[in-house]
Motif scaffolding. Structure first.
Motif, PDB file in Angstrom:
ATOM      1  N   VAL A  60       0.837  -1.202   0.000  1.00 17.25           N
ATOM      2  CA  VAL A  60       0.000   0.000   0.000  1.00 17.25           C
ATOM      3  C   VAL A  60       0.874   1.256   0.000  1.00 17.25           C
ATOM      4  O   VAL A  60       0.649   2.199  -0.785  1.00 17.25           O
ATOM      5  N   SER A  61       1.869   1.281   0.859  1.00 15.56           N
ATOM      6  CA  SER A  61       2.749   2.448   0.954  1.00 15.56           C
ATOM      7  C   SER A  61       3.467   2.710  -0.359  1.00 15.56           C
ATOM      8  O   SER A  61       3.550   3.860  -0.822  1.00 15.56           O
ATOM      9  N   ALA A  62       4.009   1.648  -0.971  1.00 20.49           N
ATOM     10  CA  ALA A  62       4.771   1.819  -2.206  1.00 20.49           C
ATOM     11  C   ALA A  62       3.864   2.277  -3.358  1.00 20.49           C
ATOM     12  O   ALA A  62       4.219   3.190  -4.114  1.00 20.49           O
ATOM     13  N   GLY A  63       2.696   1.664  -3.474  1.00 19.00           N
ATOM     14  CA  GLY A  63       1.796   2.034  -4.561  1.00 19.00           C
ATOM     15  C   GLY A  63       1.328   3.475  -4.471  1.00 19.00           C
ATOM     16  O   GLY A  63       1.417   4.255  -5.437  1.00 19.00           O
ATOM     17  N   LEU A  64       0.829   3.869  -3.297  1.00 19.91           N
ATOM     18  CA  LEU A  64       0.324   5.226  -3.128  1.00 19.91           C
ATOM     19  C   LEU A  64       1.457   6.253  -3.145  1.00 19.91           C
ATOM     20  O   LEU A  64       1.338   7.307  -3.767  1.00 19.91           O
ATOM     21  N   GLY A  65       2.561   5.960  -2.450  1.00 20.16           N
ATOM     22  CA  GLY A  65       3.656   6.920  -2.375  1.00 20.16           C
ATOM     23  C   GLY A  65       4.290   7.189  -3.718  1.00 20.16           C
ATOM     24  O   GLY A  65       4.581   8.341  -4.068  1.00 20.16           O
ATOM     25  N   LEU A 116       6.753   8.076   3.680  1.00 22.20           N
ATOM     26  CA  LEU A 116       8.165   7.700   3.641  1.00 22.20           C
ATOM     27  C   LEU A 116       8.595   7.349   2.222  1.00 22.20           C
ATOM     28  O   LEU A 116       9.698   7.708   1.784  1.00 22.20           O
ATOM     29  N   VAL A 117       7.737   6.663   1.492  1.00 19.48           N
ATOM     30  CA  VAL A 117       8.025   6.370   0.082  1.00 19.48           C
ATOM     31  C   VAL A 117       7.886   7.635  -0.750  1.00 19.48           C
ATOM     32  O   VAL A 117       8.707   7.917  -1.636  1.00 19.48           O
ATOM     33  N   PHE A 118       6.868   8.411  -0.474  1.00 22.42           N
ATOM     34  CA  PHE A 118       6.639   9.666  -1.206  1.00 22.42           C
ATOM     35  C   PHE A 118       7.848  10.592  -1.101  1.00 22.42           C
ATOM     36  O   PHE A 118       8.331  11.133  -2.103  1.00 22.42           O
ATOM     37  N   LEU A 119       8.373  10.775   0.108  1.00 22.84           N
ATOM     38  CA  LEU A 119       9.520  11.655   0.311  1.00 22.84           C
ATOM     39  C   LEU A 119      10.760  11.130  -0.405  1.00 22.84           C
ATOM     40  O   LEU A 119      11.514  11.898  -1.017  1.00 22.84           O
ATOM     41  N   ALA A 120      10.997   9.822  -0.321  1.00 25.80           N
ATOM     42  CA  ALA A 120      12.184   9.247  -0.944  1.00 25.80           C
ATOM     43  C   ALA A 120      12.145   9.402  -2.458  1.00 25.80           C
ATOM     44  O   ALA A 120      13.141   9.798  -3.085  1.00 25.80           O
ATOM     45  N   VAL A 121      10.999   9.099  -3.072  1.00 28.75           N
ATOM     46  CA  VAL A 121      10.894   9.193  -4.532  1.00 28.75           C
ATOM     47  C   VAL A 121      10.961  10.643  -4.980  1.00 28.75           C
ATOM     48  O   VAL A 121      11.631  10.975  -5.973  1.00 28.75           O
ATOM     49  N   ARG A 122      10.280  11.523  -4.268  1.00 24.06           N
ATOM     50  CA  ARG A 122      10.288  12.935  -4.681  1.00 24.06           C
ATOM     51  C   ARG A 122      11.686  13.533  -4.551  1.00 24.06           C
ATOM     52  O   ARG A 122      12.115  14.323  -5.392  1.00 24.06           O
ATOM     53  N   ALA A 123      12.416  13.167  -3.498  1.00 28.91           N
ATOM     54  CA  ALA A 123      13.791  13.652  -3.353  1.00 28.91           C
ATOM     55  C   ALA A 123      14.669  13.170  -4.502  1.00 28.91           C
ATOM     56  O   ALA A 123      15.521  13.911  -5.006  1.00 28.91           O
ATOM     57  N   ALA A 134       2.891   6.751  -6.712  1.00 27.85           N
ATOM     58  CA  ALA A 134       1.934   7.427  -7.591  1.00 27.85           C
ATOM     59  C   ALA A 134       1.883   8.928  -7.307  1.00 27.85           C
ATOM     60  O   ALA A 134       1.947   9.753  -8.229  1.00 27.85           O
ATOM     61  N   LEU A 135       1.789   9.298  -6.029  1.00 28.85           N
ATOM     62  CA  LEU A 135       1.717  10.717  -5.690  1.00 28.85           C
ATOM     63  C   LEU A 135       3.045  11.429  -5.951  1.00 28.85           C
ATOM     64  O   LEU A 135       3.054  12.590  -6.377  1.00 28.85           O
ATOM     65  N   ALA A 136       4.154  10.760  -5.713  1.00 29.83           N
ATOM     66  CA  ALA A 136       5.461  11.385  -5.930  1.00 29.83           C
ATOM     67  C   ALA A 136       5.696  11.640  -7.418  1.00 29.83           C
ATOM     68  O   ALA A 136       6.154  12.724  -7.813  1.00 29.83           O
ATOM     69  N   TYR A 137       5.391  10.664  -8.261  1.00 38.55           N
ATOM     70  CA  TYR A 137       5.574  10.861  -9.693  1.00 38.55           C
ATOM     71  C   TYR A 137       4.614  11.925 -10.221  1.00 38.55           C
ATOM     72  O   TYR A 137       4.984  12.728 -11.087  1.00 38.55           O
ATOM     73  N   ALA A 138       3.384  11.925  -9.712  1.00 35.54           N
ATOM     74  CA  ALA A 138       2.416  12.912 -10.188  1.00 35.54           C
ATOM     75  C   ALA A 138       2.862  14.330  -9.860  1.00 35.54           C
ATOM     76  O   ALA A 138       2.822  15.225 -10.706  1.00 35.54           O
TER      77      ALA A 138
END
Length: 588
Positions: A99-104, A184-191, A106-110
């Motif tokens: 769940v964390s990886a999928g949502l994080g 946590l996934v969102f921050l890592a991908v966006r960074a 998706a939002l980070a790439y968007a």
């Protein structure tokens, strides 16, 4: 000529000798002063985390009743209750990572590939699960999908009356843990997206590569290692989570290690502290193994990128508005709708009463504010969070200065171990505090059952939240300023107070505010350390829901979230003048 010149040089040599001796004495004095400050910081870290964690390890590895080696550990690890809780913890935490990886991602790439409308607000809402305590999030989702749901009920989508809430299960716990640790996934991908050189993307466009090809052949390979690292960190966080398993797993009879530790201590008292120490050590091993795997993954698959202007996303893509609508729908589901359901429950006279304007009441909010225990809990939480923020900011400035500017090897070692109380599960840290501070201390006595043990746990737990921003600001300082002060004989403490301190103060203030936002509703540590008269807001919310007073728990949660929202707004206004990235929701 020779004699006169020799006579002239003698005073100069004498003065130089005196200056050299004075300089040597000054250096010795500075070294002594530095050692005192670093020693005090080491003592601080030992008292707030290192010694309790070591004491926990010793207790868990104690011999059994008959003196057999590791007998206590073997007895616990072979018990059916532990095996069931261990199996549930691992499977649910692994499921939450999906769940964390999928949502994080998706939002980070968007938000990273395109400049979406309301970018800052979208980022803040995506990170809101980090600011909203797990017990409040769980309570909000219970109200959202339960049989009395004020939003799903009128649509005919809520479970029928008498049916169990679907969240009271392993799947429900995994879903909420996934949402909570998605940032946590969102921050890592966006960074990692921001770190991609803009020249690299521009070169691909000039070469005729389409947007889809650039994304698939350049952006995804460069960001997937960061996504995997964030997902592993989400697993480590899920393993030690207490709020969600407590509110969903205890009534759903779905035990996990954190709730089993809580129930054993509450049911049997300090007599079982050795056995629960073994369970806590298992949590540490699980979290530590995940973090070690994360570091290995980053070293093995991380891609070094050349310095340059970072990728800022496209503002002209024809998919910009459809992606923006999808992203806002996701954050509305994750962050807005549950809070609306929580607010409606707080305004309802009782659970099961259909919400309408004529039935809405402020009585629950009034009763919460009039309750002496709740008012005391707010006062305790504010005092503890502000004290933890203030002390942590001061220690962070000193430790970061000696580690970065002073280049002290010992300070660099302390800087690394300062993360330990934050990395281990909060339940483990609380149990370690009980082991050390339950017995009477010399000249003080036992501080268990006082506000002091809560403050010590908060000091160890939240120090990294301010230490890392201060450390980053310290590395960005111009080293010539400190060098000039050192050449002119300024002592270390004076250089910290007059040069480094003012320059890193904005970052220290931002980190301190993050501590306040995090600690004011803390539950995981407080659940095992609170006592009568020293309640916290998180404990009161959990207690009200556990007693069946859902409307009262919802009302208190709404007040608490409103307070956090005001503090977050103040932090955001101040953060506009800080360098990008100081506040996590202001990456650019």
């Amino acid at each position: 000529m020779c004699r006169s010149s020799s006579r002239k040089t003698r005073p100069i040599r004498k003065n130089s000798l005196i200056s050299s001796v004075a300089e040597i004495r000054l250096k010795r004095h500075l070294r002594g002063g530095d050692l005192v400050i670093v020693a005090l910081i080491a003592l601080y870290l030992a008292a707030t985390g290192l010694w309790p964690m070591l004491r926990l390890l010793i207790e868990a590895l104690a011999p059994g009743p008959q003196g057999e080696t590791f007998g206590l550990a073997r007895e616990v690890l072979e018990s059916p209750a532990f095996l069931k809780a261990f199996r549930n913890t691992v499977t649910v935490s692994a499921g939450s990572v999906l769940v964390s990886a999928g949502l994080g991602m998706a939002l980070a790439y968007a938000s990273g590939l395109m400049r979406l409308p309301g970018q800052v607000a979208l980022g803040f809402l995506a990170l809101s699960p980090l600011l909203i305590p797990s017990q409040i999030m769980a309570l909000a989702w219970i109200q959202l999908v339960g049989s009395s749901s004020p939003l799903l009920g009128p649509l005919g989508l809520a479970p029928a009356a008498g049916q169990p809430n679907p969240l009271y299960s392993g799947a429900g716990i995994a879903w909420l843990l996934g949402i909570e640790h998605m940032p946590l996934v969102f921050l890592a991908v966006r960074a990692s997206l921001i770190a991609i050189p803009g020249d690299l993307i521009e070169a691909a466009r000039i070469s005729g590569a389409s947007g889809a090809r650039i994304t698939g052949r350049i952006i995804l390979p460069l960001t997937l290692p960061a996504a995997a690292a964030g997902a592993i960190l989400a697993f480590a966080s899920a393993v030690g989570n207490f709020g969600v398993p407590a509110l969903l797993g205890i009534p759903g009879r779905f035990p996990m290690l954190t709730t089993l530790i809580y129930q054993r201590l509450n049911g049997f008292g300090p007599g079982v502290i050795g056995k629960v120490a073994v369970m806590a050590l298992v949590l540490v091993v699980l979290a530590g193994a995940a973090l070690a795997l994360r570091n290995l993954f980053q070293r093995r698959f991380g891609v070094p990128l050349p310095a340059g202007k970072g990728f800022e996303g496209s503002a002209q893509s024809h998919l910009r508005w459809p992606v923006a609508v999808a992203a806002w729908l996701i954050v509305a589901l994750l962050a807005i709708l549950p809070m609306i359901a929580l607010g409606v429950t707080a305004l309802s006279p009782a659970i099961g009463v259909r919400f309408a304007l004529e039935t809405a009441t402020l009585e629950n909010l009034r009763a919460a504010l009039a309750n002496p225990a709740i008012r005391r809990a707010f006062a305790n939480s504010l005092m503890l969070s502000l004290a933890a923020a203030g002390f942590s900011a001061l220690v962070a400035i000193g430790l970061a200065w000696f580690a970065v500017v002073g280049k002290s090897r010992f300070a660099r070692g302390l800087n690394l171990v300062a993360d330990a109380p934050f990395v281990v599960p909060g339940t483990v840290l609380a149990l370690a505090m009980i082991l050390v501070y339950l017995p009477p201390l010399p000249l003080i006595g036992s501080i268990y059952g006082t506000a002091a043990i809560l403050l010590i746990a908060y000091l160890g737990r939240f120090l990294p939240l301010v230490l890392r921003p201060v450390e980053a600001a310290m590395r960005a300082m111009d080293p010539s300023l400190d060098e000039a002060a050192r050449i002119h004989g300024a002592q270390s403490l004076r250089r910290i107070l007059r040069i480094a301190g003012p320059m890193v103060a904005p970052s220290a203030l931002a980190g301190a505010m993050l501590i306040v936002l995090t600690a004011i509703n803390e539950l995981t540590v407080s659940a095992l350390l609170w006592s009568a008269g020293h309640e916290t807001v998180g404990v009161m919310i959990f207690s009200l829901q556990y007693e069946g007073n859902s409307t009262g728990a919802a009302a208190l949660s709404v007040i608490s979230v409103a307070l956090v929202a005001v503090l977050a707004l103040v932090t955001d206004l101040a953060g506009r003048r800080l360098p990008p990235g100081t506040l996590p929701w202001r990456a650019r």
